[in-house]
Write a protein that holds these residues in place. Sequence first.
Motif, mmCIF file in Angstrom:
data_model
loop_
_atom_site.group_PDB
_atom_site.id
_atom_site.type_symbol
_atom_site.label_atom_id
_atom_site.label_comp_id
_atom_site.label_asym_id
_atom_site.label_seq_id
_atom_site.Cartn_x
_atom_site.Cartn_y
_atom_site.Cartn_z
ATOM 1 N N ALA A 1 41.829 42.781 30.848
ATOM 2 C CA ALA A 1 42.108 41.907 29.709
ATOM 3 C C ALA A 1 43.594 42.004 29.378
ATOM 4 N N GLY A 2 44.346 41.014 29.831
ATOM 5 C CA GLY A 2 45.773 40.994 29.556
ATOM 6 C C GLY A 2 46.093 40.494 28.163
ATOM 7 N N THR A 3 45.185 39.722 27.589
ATOM 8 C CA THR A 3 45.385 39.144 26.259
ATOM 9 C C THR A 3 44.055 39.181 25.502
ATOM 10 N N PHE B 1 38.192 45.088 43.430
ATOM 11 C CA PHE B 1 38.749 43.753 43.657
ATOM 12 C C PHE B 1 40.143 43.621 43.046
ATOM 13 N N GLY B 2 41.012 42.906 43.763
ATOM 14 C CA GLY B 2 42.293 42.531 43.179
ATOM 15 C C GLY B 2 43.479 42.923 44.036
ATOM 16 N N ASN B 3 44.623 42.831 43.428
ATOM 17 C CA ASN B 3 45.877 43.139 44.084
ATOM 18 C C ASN B 3 45.918 44.627 44.429
ATOM 19 N N GLU C 1 40.859 44.556 39.189
ATOM 20 C CA GLU C 1 42.290 44.546 38.851
ATOM 21 C C GLU C 1 42.670 43.163 38.318
ATOM 22 N N GLY C 2 43.763 43.072 37.534
ATOM 23 C CA GLY C 2 44.290 41.754 37.201
ATOM 24 C C GLY C 2 44.575 41.463 35.736
ATOM 25 N N VAL D 1 39.903 35.635 35.343
ATOM 26 C CA VAL D 1 39.002 36.615 34.724
ATOM 27 C C VAL D 1 37.584 36.054 34.689
ATOM 28 N N LYS D 2 37.459 34.823 34.272
ATOM 29 C CA LYS D 2 36.128 34.218 34.151
ATOM 30 C C LYS D 2 35.422 34.152 35.514
ATOM 31 N N SER D 3 36.125 33.682 36.541
ATOM 32 C CA SER D 3 35.508 33.522 37.859
ATOM 33 C C SER D 3 35.146 34.863 38.480
ATOM 34 N N VAL D 4 36.088 35.796 38.454
ATOM 35 C CA VAL D 4 35.855 37.070 39.142
ATOM 36 C C VAL D 4 34.793 37.894 38.405
#
Lengths: 335, 307
Positions: free
Chosen positions: A13-15, A171-173, A281-282, A290-293
């Motif tokens: 959650a970045g925001t 999952f992620g970078n 991650e992300g 965020v929603k899709s993953v």
Amino acid sequence: MSELRRPELVCPAGTPAALRTAVDAGADAVYCGLQNETNARNFPGLNFAPAELKQSVAYAHARKAKVLLAVNTFPAAGKFGMWRDAIDLAAETGVDAAIVADIGVADYAARQHPNLRLHLSVQAGASSPEAIRFYCEEFGVKRVVLPRMLTVAEIADLHRQIDCEIEAFIFGNIGMMAEGRCSLTHYVTGLSTNMDGVCSPAADVHYEEDTGRTLTTRLGEFVIDRFACGESAGYPTICKGRYSCSAQTEPYYAFEEPVSLNLSALLPELMRAGVTALKIEGRQRSRAYVKSVVSAFRSAVDGLMQGREAAFLSLLTLTEGSRETQGAFAGKRWR
Amino acid sequence: MNGNIASELTLGPVLFNWAPERWRDFYFRVADEAPVDVVYLGEVVCYKRAPLFDDVMPEVVARVQAAGKTVVYSTLAEVMSKQERTLVEDVCGCDGALIEANDGSALMRLRGRPHHVGPFVNAYNEGTVAVLARNGARSICLPPEMPKTAIANLCGPAAECGVMTEVQVFGRVPLALSARCYHARAHGRTKDTCQFVCDTDPDGMVLRTLEDRPFLAVNGIQTMSHAFLNLLGGVRELRAMGVSSFRLSPHTCDMVAVARTFRDVLDGKVDIGEGQAQLAALALDAPFCDGFYTGNAGQTWSRAAAQ
């Protein structure tokens, strides 16, 4: 086949908006950071003000989701106060755990807020039973986030030798360097991943297109990669760059190609190995990501719990890389 | 105020894969000729290299100690596999030996016993130093990316806990560690099938950008700076802050000459300008850098400290 225990799906959650999106998409827990150097995603336009954190905790708790606050960078001597404030805020706000990396920050949290649950960040680089036990015994750490360098078999072996929970990235970078032990960005830009919470800061990234429409990407003064017209250009991070050396005739990806991690096909193996929290991650990514993953992994995990087979989730369009990898997790040949 | 404390010159562990005879002869010469007080020995980068030096280690230790220098054994920087854990266990198991911990597993094994902490442990602040000190740390080599403002802030609290501070002042800067071996990768191999190919680059394998600019140096799983750290111009300032030990990181250049230059500048026998001329005379195949120290990009070279 042994029965699977329901894992905790830990989402970025970045925001505050991304946090609500993640919770609504089925996250069991979300992790976030404050708007300063106290976390490893200290990017402009990202993260939470103290009041936003309070509101977000209320939102998540009302929907039975946990909030984990990342305080996972390393204060340089003379700046410790900002990290102390972040830990105090974590305790006051009632987050479900603080994710820490620095020994001094962990010690402060353990002494000052004994009821604050501590998770050991991947940035602490604890990759052996002895290192993990150090943090458990010194600070009462309840969960370790494992570096992205162990095979599933090694995780299972590790699980048998430690008393705390295991969280693993799925999952992620992925960066190629051991987390918390990389000064490459600092060497080039003057900003430190460990002390300032930045990796390849956007302000130092430059894209240059020549007349032949070849795109050169640069971090600070150094060329990281070059792309022919029509190739998709990756974000320039040093450990995903192309260089030349005496052992290679052509420039090559000296560390790793621009890939991203996707362990969707390995979820049952990870869970049987003792991983109880699965991390996506992300925090720097969009709400759409965020929603899709989160939705995809929510239904994958629910499917596994209902006895369905694991399936590879193709999420390539959502990743920062040009292909997906199981990285170190699938076997030692990756090393 | 701390200007009068004794300044130790230390020689960090050889980080590269040198042939055992070269390694032995290097330390023999250091023992006999280099004005260093402490010599760190042992394999820090790759567990696979450690057995290569078993045969020559006893004679090296004997020669260094006979010369009146203190031997400290350094542990691996990255510890994950069974073999890596066993190597750290073996080193930490040496009774009475002074050990430098370079990761959390060594910190765990050395708890309650006097030890050194190496630059691969993230000791950035007074809170961390206090925990390390209560577990037995007596000397800490600070992370190479620490700026001088932070070093100045840390020395006082460290001294209060009885901890000496050490700072690397010469040699390529360790920048990153990985689970993957980049020497093996460059030669189309993996860590398990490497055939010790890192022995072809005794100062590291240079990576150049697509503009052919030298950038980094690969040493097995380790990535280092291409530029050589040179804090000769900062050693007196560091000493005034309370730093007591100055670490030279070994390379194939004349390290005895490097040690003499640093010793002479610390002792005031040679001024900084003359010392810099002596280091320039090494004719290294790389520029100098001091950017981390001055609070800038690490690769930059200010010479400001030389004034």
